[in-house]
Design an enzyme around this catalytic site. Structure first.
Site, PDB file in Angstrom:
ATOM      1  N   SER A   1     -45.636   9.493 -20.118  1.00 40.57           N
ATOM      2  CA  SER A   1     -46.725   9.058 -19.251  1.00 40.57           C
ATOM      3  C   SER A   1     -47.800  10.111 -19.057  1.00 40.57           C
ATOM      4  O   SER A   1     -48.971   9.802 -18.940  1.00 40.57           O
ATOM      5  CB  SER A   1     -46.184   8.658 -17.881  1.00 40.57           C
ATOM      6  OG  SER A   1     -45.523   9.755 -17.276  1.00 40.57           O
ATOM      7  N   CYS A   2     -47.425  11.381 -19.012  1.00 35.45           N
ATOM      8  CA  CYS A   2     -48.401  12.382 -18.580  1.00 35.45           C
ATOM      9  C   CYS A   2     -48.584  13.532 -19.540  1.00 35.45           C
ATOM     10  O   CYS A   2     -49.349  14.438 -19.273  1.00 35.45           O
ATOM     11  CB  CYS A   2     -48.004  12.932 -17.208  1.00 35.45           C
ATOM     12  SG  CYS A   2     -46.383  13.700 -17.191  1.00 35.45           S
ATOM     13  N   GLY A   3     -47.909  13.540 -20.674  1.00 34.52           N
ATOM     14  CA  GLY A   3     -48.163  14.599 -21.638  1.00 34.52           C
ATOM     15  C   GLY A   3     -47.599  15.928 -21.225  1.00 34.52           C
ATOM     16  O   GLY A   3     -46.501  16.019 -20.720  1.00 34.52           O
TER      17      GLY A   3
ATOM     18  N   CYS B   1     -46.992  18.073 -18.951  1.00 32.68           N
ATOM     19  CA  CYS B   1     -46.993  18.292 -17.511  1.00 32.68           C
ATOM     20  C   CYS B   1     -46.529  19.698 -17.148  1.00 32.68           C
ATOM     21  O   CYS B   1     -46.815  20.179 -16.058  1.00 32.68           O
ATOM     22  CB  CYS B   1     -46.073  17.275 -16.836  1.00 32.68           C
ATOM     23  SG  CYS B   1     -46.562  15.577 -17.153  1.00 32.68           S
TER      24      CYS B   1
END
Length: 287
Positions: free
Chosen positions: A114-116, A118
């Protein structure tokens, strides 16, 4: 290697009627990326194009810049009790003489679908110096890329039509490379939007295609800072997204000369940076 899709039982409720049926879901499995034998990162991904994903990830990290930098990529034994191969661990071997940036050896990054990335500690950590500065004029020898808004508007439908796995699952992100004339060069799907871009960039590196200096990158979701960074690191001059960009993505685009287009839906779009590559005068005249 794991399958791209898997089947699961689901209870379906339609207009008050309850039934049980199998449903096709996108597969999601962890992939550990090792660099010259040392653990580097773990990402949740859709199995497939794992070597390209690893290569593309290392382009964005500033480790690889051209085909000659890459010696080999192999699957290695997983973490099972008997040491069998899970096809969820890859080792990237760089060619002799390739300088490994310190940042890649000082941390163990956990990335999610979802967020790469992080786990990076600060904004400075992801501002990796681009090995391929954006240069669509090839040092002044070719005219700059100019994209007609009507051409841009036609690309999301073409991206959607080419998403084979999405048709079966409804749960995948996609990234596609187009020429400045709208020719589809490649498309990749993944449960993570950043993985889809890495697969595109990695395949280009494996085929000796970097920098991607006269291409357009289209992503099916939003344009995050990380996706803008990946475009810059691959030398891509235009990034378009069907959803919103982040403020940091806009800042990075403005700093590096990247053209950034967001909310590309139907005939409408917002140009956040690099408007010189969009044929705005022609669009204004037609309006």
């Amino acid at each position: 290697m794991g399958r791209v899709t898997e089947r699961r039982k689901v209870i379906r409720i339609r207009d008050g009627v309850v039934s049980t049926r199998p449903d096709t879901l996108v597969a999601e499995e962890p992939l550990e990326i090792r660099l010259n034998g040392k653990p580097l990162a773990i990402t949740m991904r859709t199995p497939g194009d794992d070597f390209a994903l690893a290569a593309g990830f290392l382009v964005s990290e500033g480790v690889l810049a051209e085909q000659a930098d890459l010696r080999n990529i192999v699957y290695c034994a997983g973490a099972t009790a008997d040491g069998s191969n899970t096809y969820n661990v890859v080792d990237v071997q760089t060619s002799p003489g390739v300088v490994i940036p310190d940042i890649t050896l000082e941390r163990n990054v956990y990335t999610t679908s979802s967020c790469g990335l992080c786990g990076k500690a600060s904004l400075d950590a992801v501002r990796t110096t681009a090995r391929w500065p954006i240069d669509d004029t090839r040092g002044g020898h070719t005219p700059p890329v100019r994209i007609d808004p009507d051409l841009l508007a036609s690309l999301p439908d073409r991206l959607r039509a080419a998403q084979r796995v999405f048709d079966r699952t409804g749960g995948l992100h996609a990234a596609a490379l187009f020429t400045e004339d709208g020719e589809l060069l490649d498309i990749r799907e993944d449960v993570g939007r950043h993985n889809a871009v890495d697969k595109l960039v990695g395949r280009a590196l494996q085929n000796g295609g970097l920098p991607l200096s006269r291409t357009l990158l289209l992503v099916s979701g939003r344009a995050s800072f990380e996706l803008a960074q990946k475009a810059v690191m691959a030398g891509i001059p235009v990034l378009a997204a069907v959803s919103a960009p982040s403020s940091l993505a806009v800042d990075l685009a403005a700093e590096t000369g990247l053209t950034l287009v967001g909310f590309l839906r139907g005939s409408s779009m917002n140009v956040y940076a690099g408007e010189d590559r969009i044929a705005l005068r022609a669009a204004a005249a037609q309006g």
